[in-house]
Design an enzyme around this catalytic site. Sequence first.
Site, PDB file in Angstrom:
ATOM      1  N   CYS B 183     -41.094 -14.220  -0.386  1.00 18.08           N
ATOM      2  CA  CYS B 183     -40.671 -13.278   0.665  1.00 18.08           C
ATOM      3  C   CYS B 183     -41.492 -13.532   1.920  1.00 18.08           C
ATOM      4  CB  CYS B 183     -40.906 -11.829   0.228  1.00 18.08           C
ATOM      5  SG  CYS B 183     -40.170 -11.367  -1.347  1.00 18.08           S
ATOM      6  N   HIS B 187     -41.253 -13.419   6.148  1.00  9.32           N
ATOM      7  CA  HIS B 187     -41.526 -12.042   6.578  1.00  9.32           C
ATOM      8  C   HIS B 187     -43.012 -11.701   6.656  1.00  9.32           C
ATOM      9  CE1 HIS B 187     -37.342 -10.922   6.710  1.00  9.32           C
ATOM     10  NE2 HIS B 187     -37.163 -11.378   5.494  1.00  9.32           N
ATOM     11  N   ARG B 231     -29.983  -5.945  -0.350  1.00 12.89           N
ATOM     12  CA  ARG B 231     -30.840  -6.698   0.582  1.00 12.89           C
ATOM     13  C   ARG B 231     -31.793  -7.617  -0.194  1.00 12.89           C
ATOM     14  NH1 ARG B 231     -30.606  -9.281   4.744  1.00 12.89           N
ATOM     15  NH2 ARG B 231     -30.854 -10.644   2.986  1.00 12.89           N
ATOM     16  N   CYS B 235     -31.789 -11.759  -0.356  1.00 12.81           N
ATOM     17  CA  CYS B 235     -32.987 -12.515   0.055  1.00 12.81           C
ATOM     18  C   CYS B 235     -33.341 -13.535  -1.029  1.00 12.81           C
ATOM     19  CB  CYS B 235     -34.168 -11.583   0.300  1.00 12.81           C
ATOM     20  SG  CYS B 235     -34.198 -10.872   1.951  1.00 12.81           S
TER      21      CYS B 235
END
Lengths: 103, 274, 217
Positions: B183, B187, B231, B235
């Site tokens: 992730c 991000h 979501r 991802c």
Amino acid sequence: MADPMKIRANLVGDSTEVKVLMSHEMDTGLVKDKSGKIIPAWWIQTVKVTHNDKVVLTAQWGTAVSKNPFMSFKFKGGAKGDKVTITWVDNHNDSRTDTAVIA
Amino acid sequence: MRSIHRLTLIVGAAAIAVATLAGPVVAQTTLENASAKYRQDLSEGNPADLWVARGQEMWKVPRGPKKVSFESCDLGLGPGVVKGAYAQLPRWFADAGRVMDLETRLVWCMVNQQGYTHAEATKQTFGNGSRHRSDLEALTAYVAKESDGVKMNVSLADPHVREMYDVGKKAFFYHAGTHDFACATCHAEDNVRIRLQYLPNLTKPEGAQKAYTTWPAYRVAQGETRTFQWRLNDCFRQQRFPDLIYGSDLSIALTTYLAASANGAVYVGPGIKL
Amino acid sequence: MTTRFPAVRLLGAAAAVAAAAGILYGCASAPSASEDAALTARTIAIMKASFKPKGQAGLDRLDQDETQRLCSQNAEGKLPDSIVKKIEQENLAAVKYPADGKLVGNWKEGEKVAELGQGMQFSDDPKKPNGANCYACHQLSPKQEAYGTIGPSLYEFAKKRGYTEETRRYAWAKVYDAEAFSACTNMPRFGQHHILTEQQIRDVVALLVDPASPVNQ
């Protein structure tokens, strides 16, 4: 059976502002599904709006209008408590009518 | 004599979204302005409201083999209480013996109170057009809407919740797969973008707050209202990971990490995203 | 639609200094190594139970190689210098140059690979070629203005570095295994992980080093 519309009608000055969300696929007839088959066109063809039974708007739509369309417009002569009724009819001859009260 | 003053039609949503990805930077400002204007118009008529309305209708109707409505479903604030419920989730549920986010809890109520099997309850977690609609997306949008204006307040006081937060944070930095992605790959930095899309830095409160408080959201390009479970799943798809199981502990751990990181911010969803 | 990927982490002397500082800080308040190891084990157990295979993405995608493990373990704070060295050395040793020695292909084909975002996702058709999606993170040809900024601009890649064998070999190795040059970079290892074929890497290298490529105009 189509889902209800979401209608808001508010008196602003001397005109009534109407905002409406409609639930509809609005398939253009140009898109293919995963198996490569064309998804047939399916769209709202006509929209009619009445204020206390008098027609204030009619529209003829094509497939260029987006999925789940949003429309806003104003008309003169409405008063608080009056009814605004909206009807759409699609090319499957399915239709939906909803009413809101002017606030 | 009544006359029509103005008629605005919002059309061609997908076209704008595609142009944003493909358009040259010279036109970027124009495109970004057009997108901003479009978002503004839509915020007055966010189609997510259609999901909210459907979820609200469903909430009170007796459902399933046991004919029980969601009014007996406890989201942490008492049976049937939806006001502010989303802003305090995930939390520990002693009756289930698990930390749960909203979506997992809805499934739990469908199974344990309404009598559905787990397979029935999770048959359509993510909708696909009006022919394959997801009740869970509508219910989630409705419950989330009932926290609109409420401050995010996820408590980590319970050790189970705290553990999920720690696991979520660890998982956020877990690199694997063919592309080495975590992730954090996308991000964990400020002001960087993929193509023309700016990405939130979820390791900072501001980034997590802005991102978390606007889900669920209507995705214009898909014409669907998507939830936080969606979501996360999407991802991981882009990370080249396998399919994240709906309501899995990892999904709840990451949701706990991000929701708690958003604490203090006012929840403003369901949102709208291109 | 867009594929997400990442920035090159800048490393060097600063990292070594910060690593030393990190060790001191670690003694003061961070969780103990055994607590951290327990949390990592718990996280991995939860991850393994939370996915199901789909399309071409099996559960083996969750298994980490040594580089991934070290980068995850040291994700927060600065990377210790010794880890940087270990990752870069191991990955450099893994770089395979083409047997025929031909490093440069066709930049026009390379441009297509750089644009293409599909490949290796569970939603992708494994029979179709994988892309590198370079533009997701890098500026390359000035004609494509929808580029990302997670990685540095590669505009004038060889014009700046010189049209030399050294530049060509560096470009090959970097695309093949970026971890050889900057440990825990956000850039995927396109050769090492068989994302691109040898010919596709040649074509991407051409996009970077061919004097006629728009990248060097």
